[in-house]
Design an enzyme around this catalytic site. Structure first.
Site, PDB file in Angstrom:
ATOM      1  N   ARG A 126       0.811  -1.227   0.000  1.00 24.75           N
ATOM      2  CA  ARG A 126       0.000   0.000   0.000  1.00 24.75           C
ATOM      3  C   ARG A 126       0.836   1.264   0.000  1.00 24.75           C
ATOM      4  NH1 ARG A 126      -4.385   0.049   2.848  1.00 24.75           N
ATOM      5  NH2 ARG A 126      -4.233   2.130   3.680  1.00 24.75           N
ATOM      6  N   ASP A 147      -2.830   7.646   5.832  1.00 26.34           N
ATOM      7  CA  ASP A 147      -3.068   6.592   6.812  1.00 26.34           C
ATOM      8  C   ASP A 147      -2.865   7.101   8.221  1.00 26.34           C
ATOM      9  OD1 ASP A 147      -3.528   4.851   4.805  1.00 26.34           O
ATOM     10  OD2 ASP A 147      -1.918   3.455   5.296  1.00 26.34           O
TER      11      ASP A 147
END
Ligand code: 9WO
Length: 257
Positions: free
Chosen positions: A165, A180
């Site tokens: 990711r 995030d």
């Protein structure tokens, strides 16, 4: 700005390739494999043993319960994994052994690992692997937490997911990896809501339906700070909060009492 590679080859040394290959079937990691941003392969130590029964384990020297993974099949599989990844990337491999004895995985280690384009992840089984493999062939030992699993595969899958990711184009529009939780200055995520507006007598916080985008951003930041203070205070001590963050946090704490 991110400076790492645009794709990564990850080869996993495992006697359970079907378990590890599941990450290429679903979700964000599945898309990364489809787009060739993540080149995932598995090498089975059972294909690198001379034993007619394909055994890769034997009894521990010194006695005791359980079995230990033998060095030769693991070494053969690691060499094959390095070769496969080398052909794909031309880069030198970083060989990682997943074990509870390793350095603990966190966001900063994920970022460091995502700087490599050639990773070999070694997943052990049984009671462990012959220490000479770790000594001679492993660059780093990584733990995903202080607990024991039945093998290193699930830990390898955690590393694969977390590293994938970080690669460009793996996350969809808007969700950049930099957004995030932990990515910014180490605060936890704010709460999320979606329809229906009332669920079991619980309504959505009014600010989220107000249309006031500045107020929404302030509320989310405040929730993130407040929850981090209550659940993981040590994360805030490191960062050093801005004056505005301190004001938002104080207001959150005042409202709690
Ligand atoms: C099994 C066992 C059984 C009886 C007494 C002691 C024992 N230790 C172990 C053990 O540690 N087995 C490991 C299983 C051997 C290496 C692979 N395995 C593993 C990796 N379990 N948990 C991990 C792991 C990896 C990364 N982060 C957290 C856990």
């Amino acid at each position: 700005m991110r400076s790492g590679p645009d794709s990564v080859a990850i080869a996993v040394v495992t006697i359970f390739p079907q378990l590890v290959n599941a990450v290429s079937e679903v979700g964000v990691t599945g898309r990364a494999v489809d787009n060739s941003v993540l080149k995932l392969s598995c090498v089975n130590p059972r294909d690198h043993t001379s034993d007619p029964n394909r055994r890769v384990d034997d009894r521990p020297y010194g006695g005791g319960p359980g079995m230990v993974m033998q060095a030769p099949p693991l070494a053969g599989a690691i060499a094959e994994a390095e070769k496969v990844n080398g052909q794909v990337t031309g880069a030198a491999p970083l060989v990682i052994y997943l074990s509870p004895q390793g350095e603990k995985l966190d966001h900063s280690l994920v970022l460091e690992l995502s700087g490599y384009s050639n990773l070999v992840l070694v997943a052990g089984r049984y009671e462990g692997v012959d220490e000479r493999v770790i000594e001679a062939l492993v660059d780093r030992e990584v733990s995903i937490g202080d607990y024991v699993l039945s093998g290193g595969e699930l830990a390898a899958m955690v590393v694969i997911d977390a590293v994938a990711r970080q690669l460009p184009g793996v996350l969809g529009h808007g969700d950049s990896a930099a957004q995030d939780s932990f990515a910014g200055q180490g605060v936890l995520d704010c709460p999320h809501y979606t329809r229906p507006e009332t669920y079991q007598d619980m309504s959505v916080p009014e600010v989220l339906t107000s249309g006031d985008h500045q107020a929404i951003a302030r509320w989310r930041r405040q929730q993130a700070l407040g929850r981090t203070w209550q659940r993981r205070r040590e994360l805030l001590e490191e960062g050093g909060l801005s004056k505005e963050d301190k004001r938002l946090l104080q207001q959150y704490l005042d409202a709690q009492n």
